[in-house]
Design a protein around this motif. Structure first.
Motif, PDB file in Angstrom:
ATOM      1  N   CYS A  98       6.889  61.008  -1.257  1.00  0.00           N
ATOM      2  CA  CYS A  98       8.291  60.660  -1.493  1.00  0.00           C
ATOM      3  C   CYS A  98       8.392  59.157  -1.732  1.00  0.00           C
ATOM      4  CB  CYS A  98       9.112  61.068  -0.269  1.00  0.00           C
ATOM      5  SG  CYS A  98      10.781  60.411  -0.288  1.00  0.00           S
ATOM      6  N   CYS A 127      10.541  57.617   1.668  1.00  0.00           N
ATOM      7  CA  CYS A 127       9.947  57.559   3.013  1.00  0.00           C
ATOM      8  C   CYS A 127       8.417  57.557   2.971  1.00  0.00           C
ATOM      9  CB  CYS A 127      10.443  58.731   3.874  1.00  0.00           C
ATOM     10  SG  CYS A 127       9.873  60.342   3.294  1.00  0.00           S
ATOM     11  N   CYS A 131      14.386  65.375  -0.437  1.00  0.00           N
ATOM     12  CA  CYS A 131      13.107  65.293   0.261  1.00  0.00           C
ATOM     13  C   CYS A 131      13.205  66.057   1.584  1.00  0.00           C
ATOM     14  CB  CYS A 131      12.761  63.819   0.518  1.00  0.00           C
ATOM     15  SG  CYS A 131      11.409  63.572   1.684  1.00  0.00           S
ATOM     16  N   CYS A 166      13.048  63.023   4.599  1.00  0.00           N
ATOM     17  CA  CYS A 166      14.117  62.016   4.781  1.00  0.00           C
ATOM     18  C   CYS A 166      15.436  62.426   4.126  1.00  0.00           C
ATOM     19  CB  CYS A 166      13.665  60.654   4.263  1.00  0.00           C
ATOM     20  SG  CYS A 166      13.538  60.585   2.457  1.00  0.00           S
ATOM     21  N   SER A 206      16.442  62.216   1.235  1.00  0.00           N
ATOM     22  CA  SER A 206      16.946  61.412   0.122  1.00  0.00           C
ATOM     23  C   SER A 206      16.847  62.228  -1.166  1.00  0.00           C
ATOM     24  CB  SER A 206      16.174  60.099   0.000  1.00  0.00           C
ATOM     25  OG  SER A 206      14.848  60.371  -0.377  1.00  0.00           O
TER      26      SER A 206
END
Ligand SMILES: [Zn+2]
Length: 255
Positions: free
Chosen positions: A41, A44, A66, A69, A71
């Motif tokens: 990712c 993170c 993700c 995290c 995101s």
């Protein structure tokens, strides 16, 4: 039945190559290795497990986020995968199980990577276009559908047209209209497709570029002075040409 299985396999092959193309699109302009480390990712940095790295499917199952995290994952990832699968499929439907299909799918992947690097970073990576010119030329000695003379003419005509227009543009507009990257890209496509097809590709590229440029300015998505990269339009034009060039030429000759 065999034919249906072949069609599914070629599409899946495109999805898998498209997944790898995403890695190249992200890492090549950053001068990072495309092999090591494995996918992670970008936010993170956590390594992505194989189960979360399935083309198209993982993006849908993870709802574009993700697992670690949460995101957002760019829509560009599934888009590149789907586009690659789709183009592989259409090439296969047109050219069948042939050496031309093999070479065209490799060329398409190189072009998709260049198009998205250019869209994101406004550069056309030499590490693809320069070897591409050489490979396209060498292949012309071994394949039946293009002669080496046609390949050389493709390089000269393709690179030459962009060079002349670029120089003309920089005199008129006092700034670089088309960069050296575009020249090498047109030369590379010319090496694979020959002089007729590169002329058609560039013509379509200019036409689509102007059309979409006007639409973007009228709808105020882009301003007049914004730079709109030209590489993706050359590539779009060359995709249309490598798929339907024969029909375009016979249509033109009717006039
Ligand atoms: Zn993450």
């Amino acid at each position: 039945m065999v034919y249906e299985i072949e069609i599914i396999l070629i599409f899946v092959l495109g999805l898998i190559v498209g997944s790898f193309s995403n890695v190249c699109i992200y890492r090549i302009p950053r001068n990072e290795s495309i092999i090591y480390p494995g996918s992670h990712c970008p936010k993170c940095r956590k390594t992505i497990k194989p189960i979360d790295n399935i083309p198209l499917l993982s993006f849908i199952l993870l709802k574009g986020r993700c697992r670690n995290c949460k995101s957002k994952i760019s829509i560009q990832y599934p888009l590149v995968e789907f586009l690659t699968g789709l183009i592989y499929l259409i090439i296969y439907l047109i050219y069948g199980l042939s050496i031309q299909t093999l070479i065209y799918i490799i060329l398409s992947s190189a072009l998709i990577i260049i198009a998205f690097v250019d869209l994101n970073q406004q550069i056309i990576p030499d590490v693809i276009s320069l070897p591409g010119i050489v490979i396209g030329f060498i292949l012309s000695f071994f394949v039946p559908y293009i002669s080496f003379v046609n390949s050389v003419l493709g390089v000269v005509v393709g690179g030459g047209i962009i060079l002349v227009i670029g120089l003309g543009g920089s005199v008129i507009y006092k700034k670089e209209a088309m960069g050296g990257g575009d020249v090498k890209l047109a030369a590379m496509i010319g090496a694979f497709l020959g002089w007729r097809y590169i002329i058609i590709s560039l013509f379509l590229g200019f036409f689509l570029g102007a059309l979409i440029g006007i639409i973007l300015i009228v709808t105020k998505i882009k301003k007049r002075e914004d730079v709109i990269p030209f590489g993706p339009f050359i590539i779009l034009g060359s995709f249309i040409t490598l798929l339907w060039g024969k029909q375009i030429i016979s249509w033109y000759l009717r006039f």
